[in-house]
Design an enzyme around this catalytic site. Structure first.
Site, PDB file in Angstrom:
ATOM      1  N   LYS A  71      -3.553  -7.335   8.853  1.00  0.00           N
ATOM      2  CA  LYS A  71      -2.920  -6.289   8.034  1.00  0.00           C
ATOM      3  C   LYS A  71      -1.469  -5.987   8.447  1.00  0.00           C
ATOM      4  CE  LYS A  71      -7.168  -3.964   6.631  1.00  0.00           C
ATOM      5  NZ  LYS A  71      -7.878  -2.679   6.485  1.00  0.00           N
ATOM      6  N   ASP A 107      -6.099   1.228   1.440  1.00  0.00           N
ATOM      7  CA  ASP A 107      -7.028   1.982   2.301  1.00  0.00           C
ATOM      8  C   ASP A 107      -6.620   3.450   2.228  1.00  0.00           C
ATOM      9  OD1 ASP A 107      -8.393  -0.292   3.226  1.00  0.00           O
ATOM     10  OD2 ASP A 107      -6.916  -0.629   4.808  1.00  0.00           O
TER      11      ASP A 107
END
Ligand code: ATR
Length: 292
Positions: A71, A107
């Site tokens: 990420k 997220d």
């Protein structure tokens, strides 16, 4: 939807990827919305992230999700970055644009959408966030962005809580986040707080555990959100409910990070009814397998 010459590819890159629930979310939405896209997992070896992103672009892949451990590393391979993803320093969604991919952090966006769905207010409120790792970063930045008044950031290692607090406060130019150790929960002055559990403690198979067990803490929690969704009722949630608070797990955050990514990929809003069908699919997949 039948795969044919017009099918566009979506995917997830990470390592490992075989336990992912993302295909269920995206392929359910695609089917419900009648879109000719197909979502598959891609196992990417470390050191190959740039090659994977460039390869995906060359193959006309419409969009990708990115999971651990890439990420952060993927950010170097992108042509653009959403400001919230840039602040958080992590990207989980790549949306195709001219010349490459633009990175987003759904997220964080999915977490905010879960709160909205559950009618949990953020603006002007006080929160206690447990944990100061990667998941906590997305939660803390998104809560401050949404105008939370104050966050007490509790972590086992105080230095990490301090570091994240400094970073967020600098970014938003106000003293919104106060770092504490777990034992320091006694210093929280407010009597009505939202609590968000962002550590990995309590994750199955260690379901009986919780990073903070003092009843005194839970007495002041009106709502508790655990980012863990396996088990579906965590020890943290039980402790919140025992003191009369409302509690939810992280499955809707998982759902909405996927729904938000899907909407960015295809450039269309997913009707809530279709997100609900994807949610039911997730619940089905997570149901414990019966039998001995
Ligand atoms: P994630 O991406 O899931 O957030 P992470 O970045 O490794 O994972 O962060 C894990 C978080 O869980 C951290 O806040 C960690 O606390 P430390 O910073 O003190 O390590 C917390 N955590 C993990 N195991 C823990 C344990 N046994 N007791 C207390 N906190 C724990």
């Amino acid at each position: 939807m039948e795969i044919n010459g017009k099918t566009r590819l979506l995917g997830l890159m990470g390592n490992p990827v075989e336990h992912t629930l993302s295909p269920a979310i995206h392929n359910t939405l695609a089917e419900q919305m009648g879109l000719n896209v197909c979502y598959v997992p891609f196992l990417v070896e470390s050191g190959k992230i740039r090659a994977a992103v460039e390869g995906a672009y060359a193959l006309n892949v419409l969009g990708m999700n990115v999971t651990v451990p890439y990420k952060q590393a993927v950010m170097d391979a992108l042509t653009g970055l959403d400001p919230l993803a840039e602040q958080i320093g992590a990207v989980n969604t790549l949306v195709r644009e001219e010349g490459g991919y633009r990175g987003y952090n759904t997220d964080a966006l999915g977490f905010l959408r879960e709160l909205e769905q559950e009618n949990i207010r953020v603006e002007g409120e006080t929160a206690a966030v447990l944990g100061a790792g990667g998941a906590s970063r997305a939660v803390v930045f998104s809560l401050v962005k949404e105008g939370i008044r104050k966050i007490y950031l509790l972590n086992r290692s105080f230095a990490k809580a301090q570091e994240l607090s400094k970073e967020v406060n600098r970014c938003y130019e106000r003293e919104a986040v106060v770092p504490l150790t777990m034992e320091d929960y006694k210093k929280i002055e407010e009597e009505r707080i939202l609590a968000v559990q962002c550590t990995s403690v309590g994750l199955a198979p260690e379901s009986g555990r919780c990073v903070l067990t003092s009843e005194d803490f839970y007495r002041n929690v009106h709502t508790g959100v655990d980012l863990i969704y396996q088990p579906s009722e965590t020890m943290f949630m039980k402790l919140v409910r025992q003191q009369g608070g409302k509690a939810c797990n992280g499955l809707k955050m998982l759902l909405y990070q996927g729904v938000t990514a899907f909407e960015l990929f295809v450039g269309q809003k997913a009707p809530e009814e279709m997100s609900r069908i994807a949610y039911e699919k997730l619940c089905e997949l997570l149901k414990p397998q019966g039998g001995m």
